[in-house]
Design a protein around this motif. Structure first.
Motif, PDB file in Angstrom:
ATOM      1  N   SER A 189       0.772  -1.293   0.004  1.00  0.00           N
ATOM      2  CA  SER A 189      -0.054   0.092   0.078  1.00  0.00           C
ATOM      3  C   SER A 189       0.940   1.189   0.100  1.00  0.00           C
ATOM      4  O   SER A 189       0.513   2.354  -0.612  1.00  0.00           O
ATOM      5  N   LEU A 190       2.056   1.081   0.668  1.00  0.00           N
ATOM      6  CA  LEU A 190       2.895   2.246   0.639  1.00  0.00           C
ATOM      7  C   LEU A 190       3.325   2.762  -1.005  1.00  0.00           C
ATOM      8  O   LEU A 190       3.641   3.522  -1.237  1.00  0.00           O
ATOM      9  N   GLY A 191       3.918   1.471  -1.577  1.00  0.00           N
ATOM     10  CA  GLY A 191       4.258   1.482  -2.905  1.00  0.00           C
ATOM     11  C   GLY A 191       3.115   2.184  -3.800  1.00  0.00           C
ATOM     12  O   GLY A 191       3.341   2.889  -4.692  1.00  0.00           O
ATOM     13  N   LYS A 192       2.175   1.819  -3.530  1.00  0.00           N
ATOM     14  CA  LYS A 192       0.928   2.075  -4.238  1.00  0.00           C
ATOM     15  C   LYS A 192       0.594   3.663  -3.974  1.00  0.00           C
ATOM     16  O   LYS A 192       0.427   4.360  -5.118  1.00  0.00           O
ATOM     17  N   GLY A 193       0.740   3.895  -2.781  1.00  0.00           N
ATOM     18  CA  GLY A 193       0.496   5.348  -2.429  1.00  0.00           C
ATOM     19  C   GLY A 193       1.449   6.379  -3.135  1.00  0.00           C
ATOM     20  O   GLY A 193       1.248   7.587  -3.565  1.00  0.00           O
ATOM     21  N   LEU A 194       2.795   5.882  -3.026  1.00  0.00           N
ATOM     22  CA  LEU A 194       3.950   6.786  -3.692  1.00  0.00           C
ATOM     23  C   LEU A 194       3.781   6.852  -5.204  1.00  0.00           C
ATOM     24  O   LEU A 194       4.131   7.885  -5.685  1.00  0.00           O
ATOM     25  N   GLY A 195       3.334   5.951  -5.704  1.00  0.00           N
ATOM     26  CA  GLY A 195       2.968   5.826  -7.121  1.00  0.00           C
ATOM     27  C   GLY A 195       2.046   6.893  -7.438  1.00  0.00           C
ATOM     28  O   GLY A 195       2.182   7.752  -8.496  1.00  0.00           O
ATOM     29  N   VAL A 196       1.007   6.922  -6.630  1.00  0.00           N
ATOM     30  CA  VAL A 196      -0.171   7.887  -6.837  1.00  0.00           C
ATOM     31  C   VAL A 196       0.218   9.203  -6.760  1.00  0.00           C
ATOM     32  O   VAL A 196      -0.068  10.016  -7.317  1.00  0.00           O
ATOM     33  N   LEU A 197       1.042   9.294  -5.618  1.00  0.00           N
ATOM     34  CA  LEU A 197       1.691  10.888  -5.299  1.00  0.00           C
ATOM     35  C   LEU A 197       2.378  11.211  -6.627  1.00  0.00           C
ATOM     36  O   LEU A 197       2.494  12.489  -6.933  1.00  0.00           O
TER      37      LEU A 197
END
Length: 76
Positions: A5-13
């Motif tokens: 979820s952290l990787g997905k959040g950073l991708g969205v950011l």
């Protein structure tokens, strides 16, 4: 699970920052084109038609490239 979820959040950011910079650059380009065209038409009113046509074509090309990049960002 947390790392995913952290990787997905950073991708969205990153996507948001990239799209913001993209739109900012396009807006700056179109603004510069409009400003320079207005100055040029004020200096040479007889060439206003040709300057306006060139301005519209340039702005359309910038908008087209920007829209293509936005779609490519979203699809990726």
């Amino acid at each position: 699970m947390v790392d995913s979820s952290l990787g997905k959040g950073l991708g969205v950011l990153g996507l948001g920052i990239g799209l913001g910079l993209l739109v900012y650059g396009a807006a700056m380009g179109i603004g510069n084109i409009g400003g320079r065209a207005a100055e040029s038409i004020a200096r040479q009113p007889e060439a206003g038609g040709r300057i306006f046509t060139t301005m519209i074509i340039s702005a359309a090309l910038i908008e087209g490239a920007t829209l293509f990049a936005i779609v490519a960002f979203i699809i990726k």
